[in-house]
Design an enzyme around this catalytic site. Structure first.
Site, PDB file in Angstrom:
ATOM      1  N   LYS A 189      -0.023   5.219   8.399  1.00 24.07           N
ATOM      2  CA  LYS A 189       0.592   5.579   7.100  1.00 24.07           C
ATOM      3  C   LYS A 189      -0.497   5.732   6.030  1.00 24.07           C
ATOM      4  O   LYS A 189      -0.497   6.680   5.240  1.00 24.07           O
ATOM      5  CB  LYS A 189       1.607   4.476   6.731  1.00 24.07           C
ATOM      6  CG  LYS A 189       2.202   4.509   5.346  1.00 24.07           C
ATOM      7  CD  LYS A 189       1.672   3.437   4.391  1.00 24.07           C
ATOM      8  CE  LYS A 189       1.701   2.031   4.853  1.00 24.07           C
ATOM      9  NZ  LYS A 189       1.117   1.058   3.904  1.00 24.07           N
ATOM     10  N   THR A 207       0.861  -1.192   0.000  1.00 25.79           N
ATOM     11  CA  THR A 207       0.000   0.000   0.000  1.00 25.79           C
ATOM     12  C   THR A 207       0.892   1.234   0.000  1.00 25.79           C
ATOM     13  O   THR A 207       1.575   1.513   0.987  1.00 25.79           O
ATOM     14  CB  THR A 207      -0.915   0.029   1.237  1.00 25.79           C
ATOM     15  OG1 THR A 207      -1.662  -1.190   1.290  1.00 25.79           O
ATOM     16  CG2 THR A 207      -1.863   1.217   1.166  1.00 25.79           C
ATOM     17  N   LYS A 234      -7.125   1.815  -2.886  1.00 20.26           N
ATOM     18  CA  LYS A 234      -6.729   1.225  -1.594  1.00 20.26           C
ATOM     19  C   LYS A 234      -6.717   2.294  -0.490  1.00 20.26           C
ATOM     20  O   LYS A 234      -7.153   2.046   0.639  1.00 20.26           O
ATOM     21  CB  LYS A 234      -5.347   0.576  -1.751  1.00 20.26           C
ATOM     22  CG  LYS A 234      -4.765   0.019  -0.475  1.00 20.26           C
ATOM     23  CD  LYS A 234      -5.591  -1.104   0.102  1.00 20.26           C
ATOM     24  CE  LYS A 234      -5.018  -1.578   1.440  1.00 20.26           C
ATOM     25  NZ  LYS A 234      -6.006  -2.339   2.206  1.00 20.26           N
TER      26      LYS A 234
HETATM   27  N1  NDP Z   1      -1.243  -6.553   7.487  1.00 26.59           N
HETATM   28  C1  NDP Z   1      -2.361  -6.292   6.819  1.00 26.59           C
HETATM   29  O1  NDP Z   1      -3.474  -6.610   7.279  1.00 26.59           O
HETATM   30  C2  NDP Z   1      -2.332  -5.607   5.496  1.00 26.59           C
HETATM   31  C3  NDP Z   1      -1.247  -4.890   5.054  1.00 26.59           C
HETATM   32  N2  NDP Z   1      -1.287  -4.267   3.847  1.00 26.59           N
HETATM   33  C4  NDP Z   1      -0.135  -3.523   3.355  1.00 26.59           C
HETATM   34  O2  NDP Z   1       0.817  -4.497   2.935  1.00 26.59           O
HETATM   35  C5  NDP Z   1       2.149  -4.048   3.174  1.00 26.59           C
HETATM   36  C6  NDP Z   1       2.870  -5.047   4.064  1.00 26.59           C
HETATM   37  O3  NDP Z   1       2.147  -5.141   5.281  1.00 26.59           O
HETATM   38  P1  NDP Z   1       2.559  -6.179   6.432  1.00 26.59           P
HETATM   39  O4  NDP Z   1       3.010  -7.446   5.839  1.00 26.59           O
HETATM   40  O5  NDP Z   1       1.435  -6.163   7.391  1.00 26.59           O
HETATM   41  O6  NDP Z   1       3.783  -5.414   7.065  1.00 26.59           O
HETATM   42  P2  NDP Z   1       4.986  -5.941   7.976  1.00 26.59           P
HETATM   43  O7  NDP Z   1       5.391  -4.777   8.794  1.00 26.59           O
HETATM   44  O8  NDP Z   1       4.615  -7.204   8.658  1.00 26.59           O
HETATM   45  O9  NDP Z   1       6.125  -6.281   6.903  1.00 26.59           O
HETATM   46  C7  NDP Z   1       6.787  -5.262   6.220  1.00 26.59           C
HETATM   47  C8  NDP Z   1       7.778  -5.843   5.230  1.00 26.59           C
HETATM   48  O10 NDP Z   1       8.485  -4.758   4.594  1.00 26.59           O
HETATM   49  C9  NDP Z   1       9.894  -4.977   4.755  1.00 26.59           C
HETATM   50  N3  NDP Z   1      10.604  -3.697   4.817  1.00 26.59           N
HETATM   51  C10 NDP Z   1      10.354  -2.648   5.632  1.00 26.59           C
HETATM   52  N4  NDP Z   1      11.206  -1.634   5.361  1.00 26.59           N
HETATM   53  C11 NDP Z   1      12.020  -2.061   4.361  1.00 26.59           C
HETATM   54  C12 NDP Z   1      13.088  -1.468   3.638  1.00 26.59           C
HETATM   55  N5  NDP Z   1      13.503  -0.221   3.887  1.00 26.59           N
HETATM   56  N6  NDP Z   1      13.688  -2.197   2.679  1.00 26.59           N
HETATM   57  C13 NDP Z   1      13.257  -3.460   2.414  1.00 26.59           C
HETATM   58  N7  NDP Z   1      12.256  -4.077   3.057  1.00 26.59           N
HETATM   59  C14 NDP Z   1      11.635  -3.386   4.018  1.00 26.59           C
HETATM   60  C15 NDP Z   1      10.018  -5.768   6.053  1.00 26.59           C
HETATM   61  O11 NDP Z   1      11.284  -6.383   6.106  1.00 26.59           O
HETATM   62  P3  NDP Z   1      11.925  -6.847   7.530  1.00 26.59           P
HETATM   63  O12 NDP Z   1      11.317  -8.172   7.837  1.00 26.59           O
HETATM   64  O13 NDP Z   1      13.379  -6.896   7.267  1.00 26.59           O
HETATM   65  O14 NDP Z   1      11.552  -5.786   8.541  1.00 26.59           O
HETATM   66  C16 NDP Z   1       8.853  -6.743   5.870  1.00 26.59           C
HETATM   67  O15 NDP Z   1       9.186  -7.760   4.972  1.00 26.59           O
HETATM   68  C17 NDP Z   1       1.989  -2.649   3.770  1.00 26.59           C
HETATM   69  O16 NDP Z   1       2.082  -1.700   2.750  1.00 26.59           O
HETATM   70  C18 NDP Z   1       0.583  -2.673   4.366  1.00 26.59           C
HETATM   71  O17 NDP Z   1       0.020  -1.374   4.468  1.00 26.59           O
HETATM   72  C19 NDP Z   1      -2.366  -4.372   3.003  1.00 26.59           C
HETATM   73  C20 NDP Z   1      -3.461  -5.088   3.376  1.00 26.59           C
HETATM   74  C21 NDP Z   1      -3.543  -5.733   4.668  1.00 26.59           C
HETATM   75  O1  LIG Z   2      -5.017  -2.785   4.730  1.00 23.04           O
HETATM   76  C1  LIG Z   2      -5.582  -3.482   5.538  1.00 23.04           C
HETATM   77  C2  LIG Z   2      -6.728  -4.304   5.253  1.00 23.04           C
HETATM   78  O2  LIG Z   2      -7.233  -4.983   6.175  1.00 23.04           O
HETATM   79  O3  LIG Z   2      -7.168  -4.322   4.093  1.00 23.04           O
END
Ligand code: NDP
Ligand SMILES: O=CC(=O)O
Length: 289
Positions: A238, A95, A170
């Protein structure tokens, strides 16, 4: 079909696992490389860098925390851009804001690669069960090629036209979700403080016109102050921030979303950012006469 997967957080881990379980060959990379090991047990290969993954795979998916992460994985040393080119597809499902997506699209396509943004609606559990809603925009040919993967990851895919439209959709959805979560929390607090049983409130809500899976799924845990993260609060804040910026650009007044954003910011400042976004309830519980 061989797929690369960058980012194994809450969502990326569940999504890549799903692809593996459904017969895809998957090569994974994560900034913290040790998180790849669990996927290897299920048959994944590891790429040491994003560039290595793109070199190996015709199609690479990214699921990263925020715009900074999405840009870093593409543009930094050993990033996606070093190996993309003709015949390579890159799908960013994180996102982010439309500007970030457009910048990535421009860089990938200028090297001959194809780009699709495809953020998702749906959280940890829908990711685990392949029930996400996919909001794709960009290269239509890449969208069509990606349908076998999208069919595993989601229950429905939308193709929304030009790059930026998936990100906008989104952000609008999550702006509504964040605002509703605040109103829901206020309702739980008000019911309790005015002498009602908040469990009765949940039952009544569930039978009426505003019944929804979020109230049903998160309400009972919130009443126990259980905020085990499915969607981390820092990501919801965010999304509020990026949606408010979209409102600024389009001169749309959003006082409800702005107030909700303040609650999420306050929750972050109190160290609740890694908990589920429903932890904003703790902030609303703090308000007393
Ligand atoms: N969780 C949810 O319910 C939902 C989330 N989303 C969106 O999906 C995306 C991922 O969410 P989610 O999995 O929950 O997040 P997490 O915080 O669990 O995971 C984030 C990921 O991004 C990586 N990351 C962060 N910073 C960097 C960087 N500078 N360089 C490379 N990799 C990086 C992390 O790596 P590392 O492990 O090394 O920290 C990790 O793999 C977000 O944009 C979120 O808004 C969308 C729908 C639902
Ligand atoms: O981005 C979060 C979700 O639940 O969709």
């Amino acid at each position: 079909m061989e797929v690369g997967f960058l980012g194994l957080g809450i969502m990326g881990k569940a999504m890549s696992m799903n692809l593996l379980k459904n017969g895809f060959k998957v090569t994974v990379w994560n900034r913290t490389l040790s998180k790849c090991n669990e996927l290897v047990e299920f048959g994944a290969s590891i790429g040491e860098t994003p560039a290595q993954v793109v070199k190996k795979c015709k199609l690479t998916i990214a699921m990263l925390s925020d715009p900074a992460a999405a840009l870093s994985v593409v543009f930094d040393k050993d990033g996606v851009l070093e190996q993309t080119g003709s015949g390579k597809g890159y799908i960013d499902m994180s996102t982010v804001d439309p500007e970030t997506s457009s910048k990535i699209c421009q860089a990938i396509t200028s090297k001959g690669g194809a780009f699709l943004e495809a953020p998702v609606s749906g959280s940890k559990q829908p990711a685990e069960t392949g029930q996400l809603v996919i909001l794709a925009a960009g290269d239509k040919g890449l969208y069509e090629e990606s349908i076998p993967a999208f069919d595993v990851l989601g229950k429905k895919s939308f193709f929304l036209g030009q790059v930026g439209n998936g990100a906008k959709m989104k952000l609008v959805i999550n702006m509504i979700m964040g605002s509703v979560m605040n109103a829901f929390s206020e309702g739980l607090v008000l019911s309790e403080r005015s002498g009602l049983n908040p469990h009765d409130l949940l039952d009544v809500l569930d039978l009426g016109a505003i019944a929804n899976p979020m109230f049903k799924g998160k309400g009972p845990a919130m009443l126990k102050s259980n905020y085990s993260p499915a969607f981390p609060l820092k990501h919801q804040q965010k999304d509020m921030r990026l949606a408010l910026a979209l409102g600024d650009e389009n001169a749309v007044s959003m006082p409800v979303a702005a107030a909700a954003n303040e609650s999420f910011k306050k929750a972050r400042s109190m160290g609740l950012g890694d908990l589920d976004f429903s932890a904003v309830h703790e902030i609303l519980k703090m308000t007393k006469d």
